[in-house]
Motif scaffolding. Structure first.
Motif, mmCIF file in Angstrom:
data_model
loop_
_atom_site.group_PDB
_atom_site.id
_atom_site.type_symbol
_atom_site.label_atom_id
_atom_site.label_comp_id
_atom_site.label_asym_id
_atom_site.label_seq_id
_atom_site.Cartn_x
_atom_site.Cartn_y
_atom_site.Cartn_z
ATOM 1 N N ARG A 1 -11.457 -0.403 8.643
ATOM 2 C CA ARG A 1 -10.319 -1.322 7.554
ATOM 3 C C ARG A 1 -9.242 -0.299 7.052
ATOM 4 N N LEU A 2 -7.800 -0.605 7.299
ATOM 5 C CA LEU A 2 -6.479 0.008 6.914
ATOM 6 C C LEU A 2 -5.982 0.232 5.673
ATOM 7 N N GLY A 3 -6.301 -1.031 5.110
ATOM 8 C CA GLY A 3 -5.659 -1.077 3.639
ATOM 9 C C GLY A 3 -4.761 -2.845 3.907
ATOM 10 N N PHE A 4 -4.177 -3.040 3.049
ATOM 11 C CA PHE A 4 -3.783 -4.618 2.911
ATOM 12 C C PHE A 4 -2.169 -4.199 3.346
ATOM 13 N N GLU B 1 2.835 7.457 1.045
ATOM 14 C CA GLU B 1 2.944 7.762 2.747
ATOM 15 C C GLU B 1 2.075 5.941 3.135
ATOM 16 N N GLU B 2 2.914 5.957 3.715
ATOM 17 C CA GLU B 2 2.640 5.028 4.978
ATOM 18 C C GLU B 2 2.187 4.639 6.668
ATOM 19 N N SER C 1 3.354 -1.520 7.366
ATOM 20 C CA SER C 1 3.342 -0.793 7.118
ATOM 21 C C SER C 1 2.023 -1.194 6.144
ATOM 22 N N VAL C 2 0.939 -0.076 6.216
ATOM 23 C CA VAL C 2 -0.481 -0.567 5.443
ATOM 24 C C VAL C 2 -0.147 1.485 4.312
#
Length: 91
Positions: free
Chosen positions: A22-25, A56-57, A42-43
C-alpha cells in the motif's frame, strides 16, 4: 468514459501490484499543458527523516497505472523499492 475529479482521485489508495504494498493516497498530480492530460500521480514517500517541512513524494507515471477502481488505484511500479532510480520511467 468516466470523468474523475481531483478530489475523487485523492480519496483513492494506491496499491503497487509488483509487491502488493500500500503506497498511500494520491497527494498530487502533474498535468500536461495545453492538453490537460495527467502525466503522473504522486503519493507521499515513506520518508523516515524530517526534511524541514518539505514532504517527499513518489511520482508514478500515468503509463504505470493499471486500473482505477472505486476505492483504489492499482499501479505497476517496480522502481519504488529503489528510491535513487529515476521515477519517471514506465514498466
Amino acid at each position: 468514459m468516466r470523468i474523475l475529479s481531483f478530489n475523487e482521485l485523492k480519496q483513492k489508495e494506491v496499491i503497487n501490484v509488483c509487491d502488493g504494498r500500500r503506497l498511500g493516497f494520491v497527494c498530487n498530480a502533474d498535468f500536461e499543458i495545453p492538453s490537460g492530460q495527467i502525466v503522473s500521480i504522486s503519493v507521499p514517500a515513506d520518508c523516515r527523516c524530517f526534511t524541514l517541512g518539505k514532504i517527499e513524494e513518489i511520482r508514478i507515471p500515468w503509463c504505470n497505472i493499471d486500473r482505477i477502481g472505486e476505492d483504489i488505484i492499482i499501479v505497476k511500479a517496480d522502481f519504488i523499492h529503489a528510491p535513487k532510480k529515476n521515477n519517471d520511467k514506465c514498466c
